[in-house]
Write an enzyme that holds these catalytic residues in place. Structure first.
Site: not given
Ligand code: IPM
Ligand code: MG
Length: 370
Positions: A143, A251, A255, A227, A194
């Site tokens: 990032y 990230d 999710d 993975d 990884k």
């Molecule tokens: C998160 C989001 C952010 C990230 C975006 C909005 C920049 O996806 O907080 O998970 O990638 O960190």
């Molecule tokens: Mg995210």
């Protein structure tokens, strides 16, 4: 009388202001009923800040955030700002706050409430009772690594570059948070990278192991490739307690973990920096969900992730674990009572609005906390 806590509220874009509105009501409740007083400041962030100030976050807001006891953020982003140059996009405001405040430890708990086992796309037996913590490194890795950018080569083709980079202090400080968290939970850490492909992953694995052997031998440590972890999260998520991983893998895996619980609308997060001399950490709390432009402005968004983020603030910034338990208990009971926003309702089931869900949680808080 202890000094009022300084809270910076950044509602942001899309459903951000709607869900944050319910947190405002909760702040009032704690002031009235528990004598917990906050000095609230509110500022713009993301697209909302671009529209007014021309930048996704102003220096002044970063300054206010730095001096606050905690920052609460709703969400950033939306189609309106999608065509802006990369450096000016709403997301850059959030990334700058994380970086400038040094919020390297991102806690993303994934808890499946009993009442919602059916809302998950996985079988109830796979997710019921699930309680895992994804700890994502938040200020390093690909990032923020340099070099980065897009360049045009002499032959006219283009080349895009990002750099995955970690140093030992960056790895140690987040791993340390992971081991400390594990000691207060199931005492297990799974470190994810990884190392089979990336040197930064080899370093990550070696350094997490070193810290473990030197200071945290009482905690059970395992290592897993990212993975495989993605696969194990849907195969048998309850094998995990704390997962510690880098910025990008965190990230994605967070999710994925979020959906185990039924809805992204349920998941809170905390982003923490190093403790200062008084033990206070800079901190930002935000729901994991985004700005959800498709439902913004309709008053139907689920405020629970934002309310639970407020609960995390009580726990981690104000050391008020009991009060955090109260909020979490109220949410649990409201869900057991059958209240559902659209994102967690079964087809045909009656749904409530953002405000009605907020009212239900406050009523339950009143019942539990009176
Ligand atoms: C998160 C989001 C952010 C990230 C975006 C909005 C920049 O996806 O907080 O998970 O990638 O960190
Ligand atoms: Mg995210």
């Amino acid at each position: 009388m202890p000094a009022n806590k300084k809270l910076l509220v950044l509602p942001g874009d899309g459903i951000g202001p709607e869900v944050m509105g319910q947190v405002g009501r909760m702040v009032e409740w704690f002031g009235d009923r528990r004598a917990l007083k906050f000095d609230l400041e509110e500022e713009l962030v993301g697209g909302a800040a671009i529209d007014v100030h021309g930048v996704p976050v102003t220096d002044k807001t970063v300054d206010t955030a730095t001096n606050a006891d905690a920052v609460l953020l709703g969400a950033v982003g939306g189609a309106k700002w999608d065509s802006l140059p990369f450096e000016q996009k709403p997301e850059r405001g959030l990334l700058r706050l994380r970086k400038d405040l040094g919020l390297y430890a991102n806690l993303r708990p994934a808890i499946c409430f009993d009442a919602l086992v059916d809302a998950s796309s996985l079988k109830p037996e796979v997710v019921s009772g699930l309680d895992i913590m994804i700890l994502r490194e938040l200020t390093g890795g690909v990032y923020f690594g340099s070099p980065r950018g897009i360049e045009t080569l002499p032959d006219g083709t283009r080349r895009g570059v990002n750099t995955q980079v970690y140093t030992t202090p960056e790895i140690h400080r987040v791993a340390r948070v992971g081991f400390e968290l594990a000691r207060k939970r199931g005492n297990k850490v799974c470190s994810v990278e990884k190392a089979n492909v990336m040197e930064s992953g080899v370093l990550w694995r070696e350094e997490v192991q070193k810290l473990h052997d030197a200071e945290y031998q009482d905690v059970e440590l395992s290592h897993m490739y990212a993975d495989n972890c993605a696969m194990q999260l849907v195969r048998n998520p309850k094998q995990f307690d704390v997962i510690v991983t880098d910025n990008l893998f965190g990230d994605m895996l967070s999710d994925e973990a979020a959906m185990l619980t039924g809805s992204l609308g349920m998941l809170p997060s905390a982003s923490l920096g190093d403790p200062d001399e008084t033990g206070r950490r800079k901190a930002l709390y935000e729901p994991v969900h985004g700005s959800a432009p498709d439902i913004a402005g309709q008053g139907i968004a689920n405020p629970i992730a934002c309310l639970l983020s407020f609960a995390m603030m009580l726990r981690y910034s104000l050391d008020l674990g009991g009060e955090a338990d109260l909020v979490e208990g109220a949410v649990r009971n409201v869900l057991s009572g059958g209240k559902r926003t659209g994102d967690i309702a079964k087809p045909g089931e009656a749904t409530v609005s953002t405000g009605e869900m907020g009212t239900a949680v406050l009523d339950e808080l009143e019942r539990l906390g009176a």
